[in-house]
Design a protein around this motif. Structure first.
Motif, short mmCIF file in Angstrom:
data_model
loop_
_atom_site.label_atom_id
_atom_site.label_comp_id
_atom_site.label_asym_id
_atom_site.label_seq_id
_atom_site.Cartn_x
_atom_site.Cartn_y
_atom_site.Cartn_z
N PRO A 285 0.65 -1.09 0.12
CA PRO A 285 0.13 -0.19 -0.13
C PRO A 285 0.74 1.16 -0.07
O PRO A 285 0.26 2.39 -0.48
CB PRO A 285 -0.55 -0.18 1.18
N ASN A 286 2.24 0.85 0.56
CA ASN A 286 2.72 2.42 0.09
C ASN A 286 4.33 2.44 -0.89
O ASN A 286 4.37 3.13 -0.97
CB ASN A 286 3.64 2.30 1.37
N PHE A 287 3.49 1.73 -1.98
CA PHE A 287 4.28 2.20 -3.02
C PHE A 287 3.07 2.98 -4.36
O PHE A 287 2.09 2.77 -4.57
CB PHE A 287 3.92 0.60 -4.12
N ILE A 288 3.61 3.86 -4.42
CA ILE A 288 3.10 5.18 -5.23
C ILE A 288 3.20 5.28 -6.81
O ILE A 288 4.78 5.30 -7.03
CB ILE A 288 3.53 6.56 -4.10
N ASP A 289 2.82 5.46 -7.40
CA ASP A 289 2.67 4.67 -8.82
C ASP A 289 2.82 6.47 -10.12
O ASP A 289 1.48 7.30 -9.45
CB ASP A 289 1.74 4.21 -9.93
N CYS A 290 3.58 6.68 -10.32
CA CYS A 290 3.15 8.05 -10.77
C CYS A 290 4.13 7.96 -12.46
O CYS A 290 4.76 7.92 -12.78
CB CYS A 290 4.67 9.05 -10.15
N ASN A 291 3.36 7.23 -13.03
CA ASN A 291 3.29 6.51 -15.00
C ASN A 291 3.36 7.43 -15.26
O ASN A 291 1.81 9.06 -15.66
CB ASN A 291 2.35 5.45 -14.75
N LEU A 292 3.43 6.91 -16.82
CA LEU A 292 2.43 8.02 -18.46
C LEU A 292 2.22 7.08 -19.15
O LEU A 292 2.84 5.43 -18.97
CB LEU A 292 3.94 8.72 -18.52
N HIS A 293 1.42 7.51 -19.79
CA HIS A 293 0.34 6.62 -20.71
C HIS A 293 0.26 7.39 -21.96
O HIS A 293 -0.08 9.12 -21.64
CB HIS A 293 -0.51 5.97 -20.41
N THR A 294 0.84 7.14 -23.26
CA THR A 294 0.23 7.24 -24.49
C THR A 294 0.12 6.98 -25.58
O THR A 294 0.78 5.25 -25.83
CB THR A 294 1.86 8.35 -24.93
N ARG A 295 -0.58 6.41 -26.62
CA ARG A 295 -0.51 6.34 -28.14
C ARG A 295 0.04 7.35 -29.27
O ARG A 295 -0.32 8.27 -29.36
CB ARG A 295 -1.49 5.80 -28.62
N ILE A 296 1.50 6.62 -29.96
CA ILE A 296 1.44 7.40 -30.83
C ILE A 296 1.32 6.84 -31.95
O ILE A 296 1.34 5.58 -32.21
CB ILE A 296 3.38 7.82 -30.83
N LEU A 297 1.40 6.98 -33.79
CA LEU A 297 1.53 6.77 -34.79
C LEU A 297 3.06 5.81 -34.97
O LEU A 297 4.05 6.67 -35.15
CB LEU A 297 0.60 7.62 -35.91
N ASP A 298 2.86 4.85 -35.47
CA ASP A 298 3.85 4.47 -36.32
C ASP A 298 4.20 4.61 -37.94
O ASP A 298 3.05 5.31 -37.76
CB ASP A 298 4.27 2.47 -36.59
N GLU A 299 5.10 3.97 -38.54
CA GLU A 299 5.32 4.91 -39.75
C GLU A 299 4.40 4.18 -40.32
O GLU A 299 4.03 4.79 -41.98
CB GLU A 299 6.80 3.81 -40.16
N ASN A 300 4.00 3.31 -39.96
CA ASN A 300 2.07 2.61 -41.42
C ASN A 300 1.20 3.75 -41.09
O ASN A 300 0.03 2.88 -41.33
CB ASN A 300 2.34 1.26 -41.42
N GLY A 301 1.65 4.22 -39.78
CA GLY A 301 0.11 4.42 -39.40
C GLY A 301 -1.28 4.13 -38.28
O GLY A 301 -1.60 4.69 -38.28
N LYS A 302 -0.23 3.03 -37.84
CA LYS A 302 -0.65 2.58 -36.81
C LYS A 302 -0.01 3.54 -34.88
O LYS A 302 0.53 3.55 -35.07
CB LYS A 302 -0.30 0.72 -36.76
N GLU A 303 -1.86 2.66 -34.56
CA GLU A 303 -1.14 3.83 -33.48
C GLU A 303 -0.81 2.05 -32.07
O GLU A 303 -1.38 1.27 -32.20
CB GLU A 303 -3.03 3.87 -32.48
N ILE A 304 0.06 3.08 -31.61
CA ILE A 304 1.20 2.21 -31.03
C ILE A 304 0.92 2.37 -29.25
O ILE A 304 1.11 3.68 -29.14
CB ILE A 304 2.02 1.50 -31.13
N TRP A 305 0.71 1.40 -28.45
CA TRP A 305 0.78 1.92 -26.71
C TRP A 305 2.37 2.50 -26.40
O TRP A 305 2.57 1.34 -26.85
CB TRP A 305 0.21 1.09 -26.26
#
Length: 296
Positions: A170-190
């Motif tokens: 319970p004392n483990f605090i998460d401070c994370n990031l998330h994004t989706r980007i387009l690869d060279e073929n236009g596919k979304e990648i997490w």
């Protein structure tokens, strides 16, 4: 001779009666010249939630069923509750009703801070303070980015940590990031903590339990970097490579294992056999949320 102490006492009394937004309120532990942004700030001192500023009625997201009745503002604080309450919406079965407060307006850069006390239930719930984009708006300077999410704090997740090789406490605090980007073929990648840990994964192991008392969780988002603070202490920093979209500010109570499981990169599903009323209802408490931008 007694007049000066009396006037001093009266001055402190009058100052205490002035709303915090009218006082000189600055971020904890972050130097600079700051301007408070009212659209993303609230002391929760009014008789009810300011619906001109905040949205509480939200359709379900995946396994998350939100109920505006689970948000209560009283005694200068906001209470967000999770309840065991099996129900069906749109043909989908849910086992819990949760709560979300999110801003009507959007923002990208600034300093965002909230004083929060975690809920009593562990594991299974995640009190969180975060910003996210809705996937519709684009920043022409970053055309490949289709989604931005900055988790200022996710507490009590109790997840398995692949680098520590154990489930977190319970004392483990998460401070994370998330994004989706387009690869060279236009596919979304997490791009997420598991797939890009060197950029997206951050944590702080607190010497206290977030369920026991209030603590101040904050993050500054600038075009160059994202820096996290807890109780005025810098705890993490990441390069801002993808987090440049307009984002909604949110405070939420969400489900975590054992009540959910992941079915793919970003899809969560309920685990019916793990549902239980034990430990419910459970509530996170927010004393305030404040946001600033740096003044030139």
């Amino acid at each position: 001779m007694r007049l000066l102490p009396l006037l001093t006492s009266l001055s402190y009394l009058l100052l205490s009666l002035v709303p915090a937004t009218a006082q000189k309120v600055v971020p904890h532990g972050v130097p600079g010249n700051w301007q408070l942004v009212n659209a993303f700030s609230d002391e929760f001192n009014g008789p009810k939630i300011d619906t001109q500023k905040w949205e509480t009625h939200t359709r379900p997201w995946g396994e998350r069923s939100w109920d505006p009745d689970n948000l209560v503002q009283k005694n200068g604080k906001l209470f967000i509750t999770a309840r065991y309450e099996p129900h069906t919406l749109g043909g989908t079965e849910y086992f819990y009703k949760l709560g979300i407060l999110q801003s009507h307006k959007k923002t990208t850069y600034g300093y965002f801070e909230a004083r929060i006390k975690g809920c009593s239930r562990f594991p299974g719930l995640c009190p969180a303070f975060w910003l996210y984009s809705n996937g519709r708006e684009r920043n022409p300077d970053y055309p490949r980015v289709t989604y931005s999410e900055v988790d200022i704090v996710e507490m009590l997740q109790g997840l398995y940590h692949p680098e520590l090789h154990k489930f977190t406490g319970p004392n483990f605090i998460d401070c994370n990031l998330h994004t989706r980007i387009l690869d060279e073929n236009g596919k979304e990648i997490w791009q997420r903590p598991n797939s890009l840990p060197e950029l997206c994964r951050n944590h702080y192991i607190a010497p206290w339990d977030p369920r026991d008392d209030f603590h101040i969780y904050g993050a500054e988002i600038s075009p160059e970097k994202i820096v996290w603070y807890i109780d005025g202490k810098k705890v993490a920093e990441s390069e801002n490579r993808y987090w440049h979209l307009p984002m909604t500010l949110a405070l939420t109570m969400e489900l975590r294992p054992p009540f959910i499981d992941w079915a793919g990169e970003a899809t969560r599903v309920p685990v019916p056999e793990a549902t239980t009323p034990d430990g419910f209802p459970t509530t996170m408490t927010i004393d305030y949320v404040r946001s600033w931008v740096r003044k030139p």
